[in-house]
Design a protein around this motif. Structure first.
Motif, PDB file in Angstrom:
ATOM      1  N   PRO A  93       0.791  -1.223   0.000  1.00 49.60           N
ATOM      2  CA  PRO A  93       0.000   0.000   0.000  1.00 49.60           C
ATOM      3  C   PRO A  93       0.830   1.284   0.000  1.00 49.60           C
ATOM      4  O   PRO A  93       0.298   2.364   0.149  1.00 49.60           O
ATOM      5  CB  PRO A  93      -0.777  -0.121   1.315  1.00 49.60           C
ATOM      6  N   ILE A  94       2.147   1.182  -0.165  1.00 44.35           N
ATOM      7  CA  ILE A  94       3.030   2.351  -0.081  1.00 44.35           C
ATOM      8  C   ILE A  94       3.135   3.053  -1.432  1.00 44.35           C
ATOM      9  O   ILE A  94       3.276   2.420  -2.469  1.00 44.35           O
ATOM     10  CB  ILE A  94       4.446   1.931   0.374  1.00 44.35           C
ATOM     11  N   VAL A  95       3.078   4.385  -1.387  1.00 45.93           N
ATOM     12  CA  VAL A  95       3.306   5.222  -2.562  1.00 45.93           C
ATOM     13  C   VAL A  95       4.550   6.052  -2.282  1.00 45.93           C
ATOM     14  O   VAL A  95       4.699   6.612  -1.195  1.00 45.93           O
ATOM     15  CB  VAL A  95       2.105   6.147  -2.847  1.00 45.93           C
ATOM     16  N   GLU A  96       5.434   6.103  -3.261  1.00 41.75           N
ATOM     17  CA  GLU A  96       6.615   6.949  -3.161  1.00 41.75           C
ATOM     18  C   GLU A  96       6.494   8.030  -4.214  1.00 41.75           C
ATOM     19  O   GLU A  96       6.076   7.763  -5.341  1.00 41.75           O
ATOM     20  CB  GLU A  96       7.878   6.138  -3.404  1.00 41.75           C
ATOM     21  N   VAL A  97       6.837   9.259  -3.843  1.00 42.82           N
ATOM     22  CA  VAL A  97       6.849  10.367  -4.793  1.00 42.82           C
ATOM     23  C   VAL A  97       8.157  11.129  -4.618  1.00 42.82           C
ATOM     24  O   VAL A  97       8.605  11.360  -3.498  1.00 42.82           O
ATOM     25  CB  VAL A  97       5.615  11.292  -4.620  1.00 42.82           C
ATOM     26  N   ARG A  98       8.747  11.471  -5.740  1.00 36.08           N
ATOM     27  CA  ARG A  98       9.996  12.236  -5.767  1.00 36.08           C
ATOM     28  C   ARG A  98       9.763  13.514  -6.542  1.00 36.08           C
ATOM     29  O   ARG A  98       8.889  13.573  -7.398  1.00 36.08           O
ATOM     30  CB  ARG A  98      11.097  11.446  -6.475  1.00 36.08           C
ATOM     31  N   GLY A  99      10.594  14.482  -6.258  1.00 31.93           N
ATOM     32  CA  GLY A  99      10.515  15.717  -7.019  1.00 31.93           C
ATOM     33  C   GLY A  99      10.855  15.464  -8.475  1.00 31.93           C
ATOM     34  O   GLY A  99      11.814  14.755  -8.776  1.00 31.93           O
ATOM     35  N   ALA A 100      10.060  16.019  -9.377  1.00 37.48           N
ATOM     36  CA  ALA A 100      10.327  15.894 -10.811  1.00 37.48           C
ATOM     37  C   ALA A 100      11.473  16.832 -11.186  1.00 37.48           C
ATOM     38  O   ALA A 100      11.577  17.940 -10.646  1.00 37.48           O
ATOM     39  CB  ALA A 100       9.075  16.256 -11.600  1.00 37.48           C
ATOM     40  N   VAL A 101      12.308  16.385 -12.084  1.00 32.68           N
ATOM     41  CA  VAL A 101      13.469  17.187 -12.494  1.00 32.68           C
ATOM     42  C   VAL A 101      13.040  18.578 -12.943  1.00 32.68           C
ATOM     43  O   VAL A 101      13.644  19.578 -12.553  1.00 32.68           O
ATOM     44  CB  VAL A 101      14.259  16.456 -13.601  1.00 32.68           C
ATOM     45  N   TRP A 102      11.982  18.666 -13.735  1.00 29.74           N
ATOM     46  CA  TRP A 102      11.536  19.962 -14.251  1.00 29.74           C
ATOM     47  C   TRP A 102      10.996  20.874 -13.153  1.00 29.74           C
ATOM     48  O   TRP A 102      10.968  22.082 -13.307  1.00 29.74           O
ATOM     49  CB  TRP A 102      10.489  19.784 -15.347  1.00 29.74           C
ATOM     50  N   ALA A 103      10.563  20.297 -12.016  1.00 38.12           N
ATOM     51  CA  ALA A 103      10.021  21.099 -10.918  1.00 38.12           C
ATOM     52  C   ALA A 103      11.041  21.319  -9.807  1.00 38.12           C
ATOM     53  O   ALA A 103      10.783  22.061  -8.875  1.00 38.12           O
ATOM     54  CB  ALA A 103       8.772  20.426 -10.344  1.00 38.12           C
ATOM     55  N   GLY A 104      12.165  20.668  -9.891  1.00 37.35           N
ATOM     56  CA  GLY A 104      13.193  20.784  -8.866  1.00 37.35           C
ATOM     57  C   GLY A 104      13.167  19.586  -7.940  1.00 37.35           C
ATOM     58  O   GLY A 104      12.137  19.292  -7.346  1.00 37.35           O
ATOM     59  N   THR A 105      14.283  18.899  -7.853  1.00 36.36           N
ATOM     60  CA  THR A 105      14.334  17.690  -7.035  1.00 36.36           C
ATOM     61  C   THR A 105      14.719  17.971  -5.592  1.00 36.36           C
ATOM     62  O   THR A 105      14.629  17.095  -4.754  1.00 36.36           O
ATOM     63  CB  THR A 105      15.322  16.676  -7.631  1.00 36.36           C
ATOM     64  N   GLY A 106      15.144  19.176  -5.292  1.00 36.94           N
ATOM     65  CA  GLY A 106      15.492  19.548  -3.927  1.00 36.94           C
ATOM     66  C   GLY A 106      14.398  20.378  -3.293  1.00 36.94           C
ATOM     67  O   GLY A 106      13.506  20.892  -3.965  1.00 36.94           O
ATOM     68  N   MET A 107      14.442  20.478  -1.976  1.00 37.74           N
ATOM     69  CA  MET A 107      13.466  21.288  -1.255  1.00 37.74           C
ATOM     70  C   MET A 107      14.206  22.074  -0.168  1.00 37.74           C
ATOM     71  O   MET A 107      14.759  21.499   0.765  1.00 37.74           O
ATOM     72  CB  MET A 107      12.396  20.390  -0.621  1.00 37.74           C
ATOM     73  N   ALA A 108      14.244  23.378  -0.308  1.00 37.24           N
ATOM     74  CA  ALA A 108      14.927  24.242   0.651  1.00 37.24           C
ATOM     75  C   ALA A 108      14.173  24.265   1.978  1.00 37.24           C
ATOM     76  O   ALA A 108      12.979  23.971   2.037  1.00 37.24           O
ATOM     77  CB  ALA A 108      15.028  25.651   0.080  1.00 37.24           C
ATOM     78  N   ALA A 109      14.865  24.634   3.027  1.00 38.63           N
ATOM     79  CA  ALA A 109      14.224  24.807   4.327  1.00 38.63           C
ATOM     80  C   ALA A 109      13.122  25.850   4.197  1.00 38.63           C
ATOM     81  O   ALA A 109      13.297  26.877   3.541  1.00 38.63           O
ATOM     82  CB  ALA A 109      15.250  25.255   5.364  1.00 38.63           C
ATOM     83  N   GLY A 110      11.958  25.550   4.753  1.00 40.77           N
ATOM     84  CA  GLY A 110      10.843  26.478   4.703  1.00 40.77           C
ATOM     85  C   GLY A 110      10.053  26.457   3.406  1.00 40.77           C
ATOM     86  O   GLY A 110       9.104  27.209   3.246  1.00 40.77           O
ATOM     87  N   SER A 111      10.430  25.604   2.463  1.00 47.04           N
ATOM     88  CA  SER A 111       9.713  25.556   1.191  1.00 47.04           C
ATOM     89  C   SER A 111       8.776  24.351   1.150  1.00 47.04           C
ATOM     90  O   SER A 111       8.673  23.596   2.107  1.00 47.04           O
ATOM     91  CB  SER A 111      10.690  25.536   0.021  1.00 47.04           C
ATOM     92  N   TRP A 112       8.122  24.169   0.009  1.00 49.40           N
ATOM     93  CA  TRP A 112       7.155  23.087  -0.119  1.00 49.40           C
ATOM     94  C   TRP A 112       7.116  22.596  -1.550  1.00 49.40           C
ATOM     95  O   TRP A 112       7.601  23.261  -2.457  1.00 49.40           O
ATOM     96  CB  TRP A 112       5.765  23.539   0.323  1.00 49.40           C
ATOM     97  N   ALA A 113       6.542  21.405  -1.704  1.00 46.10           N
ATOM     98  CA  ALA A 113       6.312  20.816  -3.023  1.00 46.10           C
ATOM     99  C   ALA A 113       4.903  20.246  -3.016  1.00 46.10           C
ATOM    100  O   ALA A 113       4.488  19.617  -2.042  1.00 46.10           O
ATOM    101  CB  ALA A 113       7.332  19.723  -3.312  1.00 46.10           C
ATOM    102  N   GLU A 114       4.182  20.474  -4.101  1.00 48.50           N
ATOM    103  CA  GLU A 114       2.802  20.008  -4.182  1.00 48.50           C
ATOM    104  C   GLU A 114       2.646  19.054  -5.359  1.00 48.50           C
ATOM    105  O   GLU A 114       3.116  19.332  -6.450  1.00 48.50           O
ATOM    106  CB  GLU A 114       1.842  21.186  -4.337  1.00 48.50           C
ATOM    107  N   VAL A 115       1.991  17.925  -5.091  1.00 50.93           N
ATOM    108  CA  VAL A 115       1.720  16.920  -6.114  1.00 50.93           C
ATOM    109  C   VAL A 115       0.228  16.609  -6.118  1.00 50.93           C
ATOM    110  O   VAL A 115      -0.486  16.961  -5.172  1.00 50.93           O
ATOM    111  CB  VAL A 115       2.538  15.630  -5.864  1.00 50.93           C
ATOM    112  N   GLY A 116      -0.228  15.961  -7.163  1.00 49.69           N
ATOM    113  CA  GLY A 116      -1.628  15.582  -7.245  1.00 49.69           C
ATOM    114  C   GLY A 116      -1.768  14.163  -7.734  1.00 49.69           C
ATOM    115  O   GLY A 116      -0.870  13.628  -8.394  1.00 49.69           O
ATOM    116  N   PHE A 117      -2.892  13.530  -7.397  1.00 54.16           N
ATOM    117  CA  PHE A 117      -3.104  12.158  -7.816  1.00 54.16           C
ATOM    118  C   PHE A 117      -4.573  11.784  -7.697  1.00 54.16           C
ATOM    119  O   PHE A 117      -5.360  12.456  -7.029  1.00 54.16           O
ATOM    120  CB  PHE A 117      -2.244  11.192  -6.989  1.00 54.16           C
ATOM    121  N   VAL A 118      -4.906  10.682  -8.363  1.00 57.31           N
ATOM    122  CA  VAL A 118      -6.243  10.099  -8.311  1.00 57.31           C
ATOM    123  C   VAL A 118      -6.119   8.750  -7.605  1.00 57.31           C
ATOM    124  O   VAL A 118      -5.170   8.004  -7.860  1.00 57.31           O
ATOM    125  CB  VAL A 118      -6.818   9.890  -9.726  1.00 57.31           C
ATOM    126  N   VAL A 119      -7.059   8.464  -6.720  1.00 58.72           N
ATOM    127  CA  VAL A 119      -7.083   7.174  -6.019  1.00 58.72           C
ATOM    128  C   VAL A 119      -8.403   6.484  -6.318  1.00 58.72           C
ATOM    129  O   VAL A 119      -9.463   7.104  -6.257  1.00 58.72           O
ATOM    130  CB  VAL A 119      -6.915   7.364  -4.490  1.00 58.72           C
TER     131      VAL A 119
END
Length: 140
Positions: A93-119
């Motif tokens: 039941p585990i889903v893994e999500v990584r930052g997409a290269v085009w959106a930036g694979t790193g996440m600075a302190a205090g920042s965020w990344a948003e993804v979307g999906f259908v279940v």
């Protein structure tokens, strides 16, 4: 892309102990934690057999994550459908999500990344649970 290992009965403790793609690292959480996170899940559309969700990972710590790798657990019987704004892999039941290269694979302190999906789901149940970001348990 390497396939994910099948993980049976994994919970929060298992997520910390398991690096699905070899990139997860567990960090101790203390009062002055350098690594911390929270998540915001928004169900944008819902019907009896599924929903569309927006998931925002927030790096609330004082250190960057690079690359950022999030995990969450779908309730039993739920399956991940189309997904966007990240690179997704599943080992139910585990889903893994990584930052997409085009959106930036790193996440600075205090920042965020948003993804979307259908279940897709067999019965109305709860939302995903047991969120982590780079092996750190996230608050909801």
């Amino acid at each position: 892309m390497r396939p994910l290992k099948r993980l049976a009965g994994i919970g929060t403790a298992g997520l910390l102990a398991t690096a699905l793609w070899g990139g997860g690292t567990a960090h101790a959480m203390g009062p002055l934690a350098r690594f911390s996170c929270d998540v915001d899940l928004t169900i944008t559309s819902e019907w009896p057999t599924g929903y569309v969700a927006s998931l925002r990972y927030n790096n609330t710590g004082t250190e960057p994550f690079s690359p950022w790798i999030g995990h969450f657990e779908l309730p039993a019987g739920d399956t991940l459908g189309p997904a966007w704004n990240g690179v997704f892999a599943t080992a139910p039941p585990i889903v893994e999500v990584r930052g997409a290269v085009w959106a930036g694979t790193g996440m600075a302190a205090g920042s965020w990344a948003e993804v979307g999906f259908v279940v897709s789901r067999a019965a109305p149940d709860g939302p995903p649970l047991n969120y982590t970001l780079n092996g750190v348990i996230c608050t909801v």
